[in-house]
Design an enzyme around this catalytic site. Structure first.
Site, PDB file in Angstrom:
ATOM      1  N   SER A  94      55.329  32.638  42.287  1.00 23.90           N
ATOM      2  CA  SER A  94      56.492  32.184  41.424  1.00 23.90           C
ATOM      3  C   SER A  94      56.383  33.144  40.220  1.00 23.90           C
ATOM      4  O   SER A  94      55.509  33.662  39.810  1.00 23.90           O
ATOM      5  CB  SER A  94      56.506  30.879  40.990  1.00 23.90           C
ATOM      6  N   TYR A 101      52.132  23.118  37.733  1.00 22.96           N
ATOM      7  CA  TYR A 101      52.666  24.074  38.733  1.00 22.96           C
ATOM      8  C   TYR A 101      52.310  25.354  38.340  1.00 22.96           C
ATOM      9  O   TYR A 101      51.840  26.247  39.230  1.00 22.96           O
ATOM     10  CB  TYR A 101      54.147  23.761  38.764  1.00 22.96           C
TER      11      TYR A 101
END
Ligand code: BGC
Length: 285
Positions: free
Chosen positions: A170, A183
């Site tokens: 990401s 995350y």
């Protein structure tokens, strides 16, 4: 000039996914392939000629629909339920894949989730869930895939490499993300896990790379794009001026899995419309 509302439903105008069967004869596993980016990647790998295992944890019907879509392109496919954070379930998934398809050539470790919370309110369960699926899940799947890559070695008629791993990371392996510390930590971990594996495995002709998507229109981030206000706010973070589509990531995955990228080792390919370019500095600073 389109209005932001029109933009929010517009799809990418980029060309269709490459039709040449770049991955013909290869066997691929895509985790979390029943929706979002994983679904797009699984379908594109099938279109590129690979036979595909469509992993999911919940959502059997959606996984079966992806399987049917892949079969339309002439490739083999089946759905495989497994929680990637479970050592036993991952082992069973690979055992079946070797039985059904003979081997594995391509692993796309895509399964991931968010459990967002302010740090002082984040429960240990929220922390552990995200780390175990997003990071430990990638370790377990990579470990199993590498075991098979090493056993089989290079088959020159199939690929120049003994195997390819694509870690779905990401932009948040680089961009800190308040309210999402679990995350962002998982994605930062993926960066160094991927690079360490790439360094270790390159001499064995196993290529390990990552894709770092930005904001892609998927169920994981619906609140970031499903209203005009949210979409407009999101666009302040995306210089290219549109949200990404799963197909944007799928094209990159097909390339990274193919011999077209044979000299690409240990790289993170950012597919983010420029999100990592610090867009606030275009006019500020
Ligand atoms: C997250 C999305 C987010 C995007 C950009 C992704 O990794 O899963 O929720 O929209 O990063 O911030």
């Amino acid at each position: 000039m389109t209005s932001p509302t029109e933009q929010s439903t517009a799809v990418s105008t980029a060309p269709p996914i490459a039709v040449p069967k770049l991955l013909y004869g290869q066997k691929a596993l895509v985790t979390g392939a029943n929706s979002g980016i994983g679904k797009g990647v699984a379908i594109a790998l099938g279109q590129a000629g690979a036979d595909v295992v469509v992993n999911y944890v919940d959502g059997e019907d959606a996984a079966n629909a992806v399987v049917e879509e892949i079969k339309k392109s002439g490739a083999l496919a089946y759905a495989q339920q497994a929680d990637v954070s479970s050592e036993d379930q991952v082992a069973a998934m690979f055992t079946r894949m070797v039985k059904e398809f003979g081997t594995i050539d391509i692993l796309v470790s895509n399964a991931g989730l968010q459990r967002d919370s302010a740090i002082h309110e984040m429960t240990l369960e929220e922390w552990n869930k995200v780390l175990s699926v997003n990071l430990t899940g990638q370790f377990l799947c990579a470990r199993a895939a590498v075991g098979e890559f090493l056993r089989r070695g290079v088959v020159p008629s199939i690929s120049s490499a003994a195997g390819k791993i694509i870690c779905m990371s990401s932009v948040h392996q680089e961009i800190p993300w308040g309210g999402h510390a679990n995350y962002a930590t998982s994605k930062g971990g993926i960066k160094l896990m991927m690079e360490s594996m790439a360094q270790e495995l390159a001499p064995k002709r196993i290529r390990v790379n990552a894709i770092a998507p930005g904001a892609i229109r998927t169920p994981i981030n619906t609140t970031a794009w499903d209203t005009k206000e949210a979409y407009d706010a999101l666009m302040t973070l995306v210089p290219y001026g549109r949200i990404g589509e799963p197909e944007d990531i799928a094209r990159a995955a097909v390339w990274l899995a193919s011999d077209q990228s044979d000299y690409v080792v240990g790289t993170t390919l950012f597919v983010d419309g420029g999100m990592t370019l610090y867009p606030g500095f275009a006019t500020g600073g």
